[in-house]
Every structure is written in structure tokens, then in C-alpha cells.
Design a protein around this motif. Structure first.
Motif, PDB file in Angstrom:
ATOM      1  N   GLN A  55     -47.342 -49.038 -66.122  1.00  0.00           N
ATOM      2  CA  GLN A  55     -47.525 -48.538 -67.658  1.00  0.00           C
ATOM      3  C   GLN A  55     -48.511 -49.473 -68.304  1.00  0.00           C
ATOM      4  N   LEU A  56     -48.137 -50.870 -68.269  1.00  0.00           N
ATOM      5  CA  LEU A  56     -48.982 -51.859 -68.766  1.00  0.00           C
ATOM      6  C   LEU A  56     -50.576 -51.378 -68.566  1.00  0.00           C
ATOM      7  N   VAL A  57     -50.605 -51.478 -67.112  1.00  0.00           N
ATOM      8  CA  VAL A  57     -52.043 -51.187 -66.568  1.00  0.00           C
ATOM      9  C   VAL A  57     -52.748 -50.175 -67.526  1.00  0.00           C
ATOM     10  N   TRP A  58     -51.893 -48.985 -67.464  1.00  0.00           N
ATOM     11  CA  TRP A  58     -52.403 -47.457 -68.027  1.00  0.00           C
ATOM     12  C   TRP A  58     -52.706 -47.790 -69.604  1.00  0.00           C
ATOM     13  N   LEU A  59     -51.782 -48.643 -70.221  1.00  0.00           N
ATOM     14  CA  LEU A  59     -51.801 -48.924 -71.838  1.00  0.00           C
ATOM     15  C   LEU A  59     -53.178 -50.034 -71.836  1.00  0.00           C
ATOM     16  N   ASP A  60     -53.362 -50.605 -70.875  1.00  0.00           N
ATOM     17  CA  ASP A  60     -54.669 -51.407 -70.959  1.00  0.00           C
ATOM     18  C   ASP A  60     -56.183 -50.482 -70.419  1.00  0.00           C
ATOM     19  N   GLU A  61     -56.094 -50.012 -69.224  1.00  0.00           N
ATOM     20  CA  GLU A  61     -57.286 -49.278 -68.883  1.00  0.00           C
ATOM     21  C   GLU A  61     -57.725 -48.070 -69.292  1.00  0.00           C
ATOM     22  N   VAL A  62     -56.664 -47.171 -69.693  1.00  0.00           N
ATOM     23  CA  VAL A  62     -56.863 -45.835 -70.226  1.00  0.00           C
ATOM     24  C   VAL A  62     -56.686 -45.880 -71.671  1.00  0.00           C
ATOM     25  N   ALA A  63     -55.910 -46.362 -72.335  1.00  0.00           N
ATOM     26  CA  ALA A  63     -55.722 -46.594 -73.864  1.00  0.00           C
ATOM     27  C   ALA A  63     -56.221 -47.591 -74.515  1.00  0.00           C
ATOM     28  N   GLY A  64     -56.558 -48.729 -74.049  1.00  0.00           N
ATOM     29  CA  GLY A  64     -57.139 -49.847 -74.545  1.00  0.00           C
ATOM     30  C   GLY A  64     -56.170 -50.224 -75.639  1.00  0.00           C
ATOM     31  N   ALA A  65     -54.863 -50.109 -75.487  1.00  0.00           N
ATOM     32  CA  ALA A  65     -53.829 -50.578 -76.387  1.00  0.00           C
ATOM     33  C   ALA A  65     -53.203 -51.831 -76.206  1.00  0.00           C
ATOM     34  N   VAL A  66     -53.633 -52.551 -74.925  1.00  0.00           N
ATOM     35  CA  VAL A  66     -52.859 -53.808 -74.719  1.00  0.00           C
ATOM     36  C   VAL A  66     -54.017 -54.379 -73.739  1.00  0.00           C
ATOM     37  N   ARG A  67     -54.052 -55.564 -73.725  1.00  0.00           N
ATOM     38  CA  ARG A  67     -54.879 -56.436 -72.757  1.00  0.00           C
ATOM     39  C   ARG A  67     -53.707 -56.895 -71.525  1.00  0.00           C
ATOM     40  N   SER A  68     -53.898 -56.522 -70.336  1.00  0.00           N
ATOM     41  CA  SER A  68     -52.735 -57.002 -69.645  1.00  0.00           C
ATOM     42  C   SER A  68     -53.557 -57.905 -68.580  1.00  0.00           C
ATOM     43  N   GLN A  69     -52.698 -58.868 -67.966  1.00  0.00           N
ATOM     44  CA  GLN A  69     -53.110 -59.785 -66.987  1.00  0.00           C
ATOM     45  C   GLN A  69     -51.906 -60.004 -66.015  1.00  0.00           C
ATOM     46  N   THR A  70     -52.324 -59.939 -64.768  1.00  0.00           N
ATOM     47  CA  THR A  70     -51.389 -59.899 -63.427  1.00  0.00           C
ATOM     48  C   THR A  70     -51.779 -61.430 -62.860  1.00  0.00           C
ATOM     49  N   VAL A  71     -50.664 -61.946 -63.049  1.00  0.00           N
ATOM     50  CA  VAL A  71     -50.583 -63.452 -62.017  1.00  0.00           C
ATOM     51  C   VAL A  71     -49.396 -63.325 -61.251  1.00  0.00           C
ATOM     52  N   GLY A  72     -49.686 -63.247 -59.738  1.00  0.00           N
ATOM     53  CA  GLY A  72     -48.549 -63.262 -58.832  1.00  0.00           C
ATOM     54  C   GLY A  72     -48.154 -61.676 -58.942  1.00  0.00           C
ATOM     55  N   SER A  73     -46.876 -61.936 -58.992  1.00  0.00           N
ATOM     56  CA  SER A  73     -46.134 -60.493 -59.165  1.00  0.00           C
ATOM     57  C   SER A  73     -45.506 -60.181 -60.584  1.00  0.00           C
ATOM     58  N   GLU A  74     -46.229 -61.179 -61.615  1.00  0.00           N
ATOM     59  CA  GLU A  74     -45.874 -60.666 -62.907  1.00  0.00           C
ATOM     60  C   GLU A  74     -47.069 -60.200 -63.726  1.00  0.00           C
ATOM     61  N   THR A  75     -47.006 -59.505 -64.540  1.00  0.00           N
ATOM     62  CA  THR A  75     -47.812 -58.852 -65.239  1.00  0.00           C
ATOM     63  C   THR A  75     -47.176 -59.011 -67.063  1.00  0.00           C
ATOM     64  N   SER A  76     -48.322 -59.363 -67.740  1.00  0.00           N
ATOM     65  CA  SER A  76     -47.986 -59.601 -69.189  1.00  0.00           C
ATOM     66  C   SER A  76     -49.138 -59.030 -69.936  1.00  0.00           C
ATOM     67  N   ALA A  77     -48.567 -58.662 -71.320  1.00  0.00           N
ATOM     68  CA  ALA A  77     -49.597 -57.799 -71.985  1.00  0.00           C
ATOM     69  C   ALA A  77     -49.603 -58.431 -73.341  1.00  0.00           C
ATOM     70  N   VAL A  78     -50.771 -58.371 -74.110  1.00  0.00           N
ATOM     71  CA  VAL A  78     -50.922 -58.519 -75.786  1.00  0.00           C
ATOM     72  C   VAL A  78     -51.408 -57.162 -76.389  1.00  0.00           C
ATOM     73  N   LEU A  79     -51.154 -57.201 -77.615  1.00  0.00           N
ATOM     74  CA  LEU A  79     -51.548 -56.059 -78.276  1.00  0.00           C
ATOM     75  C   LEU A  79     -52.863 -56.101 -78.608  1.00  0.00           C
ATOM     76  N   THR A  80     -53.701 -55.034 -78.732  1.00  0.00           N
ATOM     77  CA  THR A  80     -55.021 -54.909 -79.034  1.00  0.00           C
ATOM     78  C   THR A  80     -54.853 -54.132 -80.552  1.00  0.00           C
ATOM     79  N   LYS A  81     -56.115 -54.298 -81.252  1.00  0.00           N
ATOM     80  CA  LYS A  81     -56.269 -53.571 -82.708  1.00  0.00           C
ATOM     81  C   LYS A  81     -55.965 -51.961 -82.400  1.00  0.00           C
ATOM     82  N   ALA A  82     -56.583 -51.412 -81.278  1.00  0.00           N
ATOM     83  CA  ALA A  82     -56.276 -50.051 -81.262  1.00  0.00           C
ATOM     84  C   ALA A  82     -54.793 -49.763 -80.947  1.00  0.00           C
ATOM     85  N   GLY A  83     -54.030 -50.721 -80.173  1.00  0.00           N
ATOM     86  CA  GLY A  83     -52.504 -50.560 -80.043  1.00  0.00           C
ATOM     87  C   GLY A  83     -51.718 -50.759 -81.240  1.00  0.00           C
TER      88      GLY A  83
END
Length: 103
Positions: A55-83
Motif C-alpha cells: 500500500q505504501l508503494v502504491w501511495l508513492d508510485e501510483v498516487a504520489g501521496a507519500v514518499r516511501s523508502q525501504t531499508v532492509g525489510s522496513e518501509t517508511s513514508a512521509v506525506l506529500t503535498k498531494a497526500g
């Protein structure tokens, strides 16, 4: 067909919950899959961290609503203006449930 409609509803609702958590800084200015998992449990959604990562990857790559980052097995996200614009009802992003009226 009903199963597909329900899955779509759940996915869109969960995406909105994630954006609202980020917009209201429930967990600070970023969230990771563990924190989202705990947040979703408030709404009786018991989802795996892999599901949340998708879902985080979808929100990033499809919707542009967040910026996600995966480090190891953990993914984090921050909100964008669109989100933020979606959560504050200034702009609708298809695939994310529309926010309700403010309380």
C-alpha cells in the motif's frame, strides 16, 4: 464480484487511514509498516506488514501521496503535498477513499 468490491473498499479505506495518520502527525512526520500495522488494528484491520508495504508503494508510485523508502525489510513514508491535499479535501486522488466531513 462482491469479494473484489470489498477488497477495493478495504484497500481504499486503509490508504486513507495511512494518509490521515501522516497528516495529523499521529506518529510524527513519518510512519513505518510497524506503526501503520498498530494504527490499522484500531479499525479492526489485521494486515501483514507485506500488505502495508504494498500500500505504501502504491501511495508513492501510483498516487504520489507519500514518499516511501525501504531499508532492509522496513518501509517508511512521509506525506506529500498531494497526500495532504487529499486528506484536506482540496483534491481527490482516485484509489483512495474520500475523507468524510470534518468532526
Amino acid at each position: 464480484m462482491l469479494a473484489d468490491d470489498y477488497k477495493k473498499y478495504v484497500d481504499e479505506n486503509i490508504r486513507l487511514i495511512i494518509l490521515k495518520d501522516l497528516a495529523h502527525e499521529t506518529f510524527g512526520d513519518s510512519v513505518n509498516t510497524f506503526l501503520i500495522q498498530k494504527s490499522l488494528e484500531r479499525f479492526s484491520y489485521r494486515k501483514s506488514r507485506d500488505y502495508i508495504r504494498v500500500q505504501l508503494v502504491w501511495l508513492d508510485e501510483v498516487a504520489g501521496a507519500v514518499r516511501s523508502q525501504t531499508v532492509g525489510s522496513e518501509t517508511s513514508a512521509v506525506l506529500t503535498k498531494a497526500g495532504r491535499d487529499h486528506v484536506e479535501r482540496r483534491h481527490y486522488i482516485p484509489g483512495i477513499q474520500r475523507p468524510g466531513d470534518p468532526e
